[in-house]
Design an enzyme around this catalytic site. Structure first.
Site, mmCIF file in Angstrom:
data_model
loop_
_atom_site.group_PDB
_atom_site.id
_atom_site.type_symbol
_atom_site.label_atom_id
_atom_site.label_comp_id
_atom_site.label_asym_id
_atom_site.label_seq_id
_atom_site.Cartn_x
_atom_site.Cartn_y
_atom_site.Cartn_z
ATOM 1 N N CYS A 162 -15.311 21.763 -2.378
ATOM 2 C CA CYS A 162 -16.552 21.961 -1.621
ATOM 3 C C CYS A 162 -16.846 23.423 -1.328
ATOM 4 O O CYS A 162 -17.889 23.747 -0.760
ATOM 5 C CB CYS A 162 -16.487 21.177 -0.322
ATOM 6 S SG CYS A 162 -15.959 19.489 -0.607
ATOM 7 N N HIS A 294 -20.509 24.338 7.535
ATOM 8 C CA HIS A 294 -20.066 23.419 6.490
ATOM 9 C C HIS A 294 -20.536 22.021 6.896
ATOM 10 O O HIS A 294 -21.027 21.281 6.062
ATOM 11 C CB HIS A 294 -18.549 23.506 6.296
ATOM 12 C CG HIS A 294 -18.096 22.797 5.073
ATOM 13 N ND1 HIS A 294 -18.588 23.099 3.824
ATOM 14 C CD2 HIS A 294 -17.220 21.774 4.884
ATOM 15 C CE1 HIS A 294 -18.032 22.294 2.926
ATOM 16 N NE2 HIS A 294 -17.204 21.478 3.537
ATOM 17 N N GLU A 305 -14.545 22.755 12.766
ATOM 18 C CA GLU A 305 -15.456 23.870 12.523
ATOM 19 C C GLU A 305 -15.976 24.439 13.846
ATOM 20 O O GLU A 305 -16.018 25.656 14.025
ATOM 21 C CB GLU A 305 -16.621 23.419 11.631
ATOM 22 C CG GLU A 305 -17.547 24.584 11.259
ATOM 23 C CD GLU A 305 -18.522 24.238 10.134
ATOM 24 O OE1 GLU A 305 -18.718 23.037 9.848
ATOM 25 O OE2 GLU A 305 -19.086 25.186 9.554
ATOM 26 N N LYS A 326 -26.720 19.794 5.386
ATOM 27 C CA LYS A 326 -26.249 18.615 4.645
ATOM 28 C C LYS A 326 -26.907 17.344 5.170
ATOM 29 O O LYS A 326 -27.010 16.346 4.469
ATOM 30 C CB LYS A 326 -24.731 18.480 4.746
ATOM 31 C CG LYS A 326 -23.970 19.499 3.910
ATOM 32 C CD LYS A 326 -22.477 19.218 3.892
ATOM 33 C CE LYS A 326 -21.711 20.203 3.027
ATOM 34 N NZ LYS A 326 -21.579 21.542 3.639
ATOM 35 N N HIS A 331 -24.211 16.332 0.766
ATOM 36 C CA HIS A 331 -23.129 17.250 0.428
ATOM 37 C C HIS A 331 -23.085 17.392 -1.092
ATOM 38 O O HIS A 331 -22.699 16.471 -1.792
ATOM 39 C CB HIS A 331 -21.811 16.691 0.967
ATOM 40 C CG HIS A 331 -20.673 17.659 0.915
ATOM 41 N ND1 HIS A 331 -20.647 18.739 0.065
ATOM 42 C CD2 HIS A 331 -19.518 17.715 1.625
ATOM 43 C CE1 HIS A 331 -19.508 19.406 0.248
ATOM 44 N NE2 HIS A 331 -18.813 18.801 1.186
ATOM 45 N N PHE A 390 -11.696 20.787 0.565
ATOM 46 C CA PHE A 390 -10.465 20.017 0.388
ATOM 47 C C PHE A 390 -9.457 20.927 -0.309
ATOM 48 O O PHE A 390 -9.825 21.727 -1.182
ATOM 49 C CB PHE A 390 -10.716 18.804 -0.511
ATOM 50 C CG PHE A 390 -11.178 17.590 0.242
ATOM 51 C CD1 PHE A 390 -11.356 17.595 1.612
ATOM 52 C CD2 PHE A 390 -11.418 16.414 -0.453
ATOM 53 C CE1 PHE A 390 -11.776 16.461 2.291
ATOM 54 C CE2 PHE A 390 -11.839 15.270 0.210
ATOM 55 C CZ PHE A 390 -12.017 15.292 1.584
#
Lengths: 402, 85
Positions: A162, A294, A305, A326, A331, A390
């Site tokens: 990502c 994010h 976050e 998003k 995403h 990830f």
């Protein structure tokens, strides 16, 4: 060290088929997420996504191109065309020799894998089309952009889940800043909205069945999107000398690795990337007005976050705006940082902060100004764009208005 | 449709030409079919006739499959189809 500016942007995603349309729909707080239209969707538990709508590749590409271009490459070429056209640059001679293309993608030609596994496993065929490999390889999109625009300098594809696009754009930035290249084409793309691509994500059980609601207490997971965004990064002096329109300046970046867990995010890793970007851009925390989060809409990401932002910015965390687009475009996995950079450009260029839509309930663990549901008009000088992948690989970019 | 006409159709589609412009004497070069176009044509022919063509793209001239002209391609395919039945 050279100053680096953005002189072209292009995109296709669930919010629009151009940067202009995407800006307008981000400012409207429109939702690009809806029912998925794909083969065997009835066998999926997750039936929503931010799919690119109203797109017929046969109107854009000829038969031979379609035989070679996976959907992810199609998206990339459409976005690259818009960006390079806007920049007004024609690559030839020494400029072409030194200009390259660095793109991010997590999965590359996922539909090509999917279709051909289906052919050999499900349909029992013993032969696949000869272009399966050049169509699915992760660098296919970057290579086709290089061929289309005569980019003969350093070119490659970055794959960091990502954070792929942010890592890619950080590389391109570094190349222009250091003087290795005067112009780099960069960004990223993803197209995982096919049966196998969605099925794989279902397995993790982090997907929402109804909506992406980042930072809202009632959020229930992430929603996949697809598309591409491409930018032209250019040496500031060169751009100025040729009278190019400058969209924003890229002023710094940082990357970090959590070195802790393959899926769970780390507050320290995220904080180190944010802090690193401030340091690289020579910013004080107080200089930052907007962060494109994010913000995946998962409990793990959103809490971590917000904690990382609170850690880095201290008291100033209460004054800055942090939104997750998003909620609108989904995403885009490896392409997400690129589409999200558009929100940062809109913030520093037009003074419009894209909202976090779908926000319904305050979460005490995400008690920041997340620009809920409605865009905000406010002058912004500096914006950051977060990407935490990830595998614990993080990359943060810093932009400034010009 | 006979084998020759079907092969010409496939080659013409690959070359983006009218089948009438593909003659038995034509070579792949003269039709503008490059190495990628060739493997794509072979794939399409294999699919159309359900045969396996012994063709190695590493060394096309040394394959058992003769690609020197449209007529050589057709006659080799006719042999492969005959062997199959």
């Amino acid at each position: 060290m050279n100053r680096v500016v953005i002189t072209g942007s292009g995109t296709i995603n669930s919010l629009g088929h151009s940067a202009k349309e995407t800006f307008a729909n981000m400012a409207e707080g429109l939702c690009g997420i809806g029912p998925l239209f794909l083969r065997d969707v009835d066998r999926l538990d997750i039936k929503i996504g931010g799919q690119v709508k109203g797109f017929d590749p046969t109107t854009v590409f000829n038969r031979q191109q379609l035989a070679l271009y996976d959907r992810v490459t199609q998206f990339t070429l459409i976005a690259a065309k818009e960006a390079i056209k806007q920049s007004g640059i024609i690559f030839s001679g020494e400029l072409a020799a030194k200009s390259g293309v660095v793109l991010g993608t997590a999965g590359g030609g996922v539909s090509t894998w999917d279709d051909n596994y289906r052919a050999v496993y499900e349909d029992g065929k013993n032969r696949v089309h000869p272009f399966v490999v050049p169509k699915l390889m992760n660098n296919a999109a970057a290579s086709h952009v290089s061929m289309e625009y005569n980019l003969k300098g350093p070119s490659f594809t970055v794959s960091t889940a990502c954070a792929s696009s942010n890592h890619a754009m950080a590389q391109a930035f570094q190349m222009v800043r250091s003087g290795l290249s005067d112009v780099m084409v960069t960004g990223g793309s993803e197209s995982m909205l096919c049966f196998g691509g969605v099925k794989a994500w279902e397995g993790l059980r982090v997907m929402s069945k109804d909506a992406c609601r980042p930072f809202s207490a009632n959020r229930n997971g992430m929603v996949q999107g697809e598309g591409a965004a491409i930018f032209v990064f250019e040496n500031f002096d060169k751009a100025k000398n040729r009278g190019a329109e400058i969209l924003a300046e890229v002023i710094g970046y940082a990357m970090s690795s959590d070195a802790s867990d393959i899926v769970m995010p780390s507050k320290q890793g995220a904080a180190r990337a944010i802090k690193g970007a401030l340091h690289d851009a020579r910013l004080s925390p107080e200089d930052v007005q907007y962060i494109n989060a994010h913000g995946t809409g998962t409990a793990a990401n959103d809490k971590t976050e917000c904690a990382a932002v609170a850690d880095v910015f201290g008291r100033h965390a209460d004054n800055l705006m942090l939104s997750s687009t998003k909620s609108m475009h989904g995403h885009l996995i490896g392409g997400t940082g690129a589409v999200e950079l558009l929100a940062c450009i809109m913030a520093v260029k037009d003074g419009i902060i894209a909202p976090t839509i779908g926000y319904e309930e305050a979460d005490p663990e995400c008690a920041l100004d997340i620009v809920p549901n409605q865009a905000r008009e406010i002058e912004v000088d500096v914006a950051l764009s977060n990407a935490f992948a990830f595998g614990g690989l993080n990359a943060v970019l810093a932009l400034r208005s010009v | 449709m006979d084998i020759g006409a079907r092969v010409i159709d496939i080659i013409a589609e690959q070359a983006i030409l009218d089948p009438g412009d593909v003659t038995l004497e034509s070579t792949l070069d003269s039709l503008g079919i490059d190495s990628m176009g060739l493997v794509e044509s072979i794939f399409a022919i294999e699919e159309a006739f359900d045969i396996q063509i012994p063709f190695n793209a590493n060394d096309p001239s040394n394959s058992e499959f003769n690609i020197s002209s449209v007529s050589s391609i057709i006659s080799d395919i006719e042999k492969l189809v005959a062997e199959k039945s």
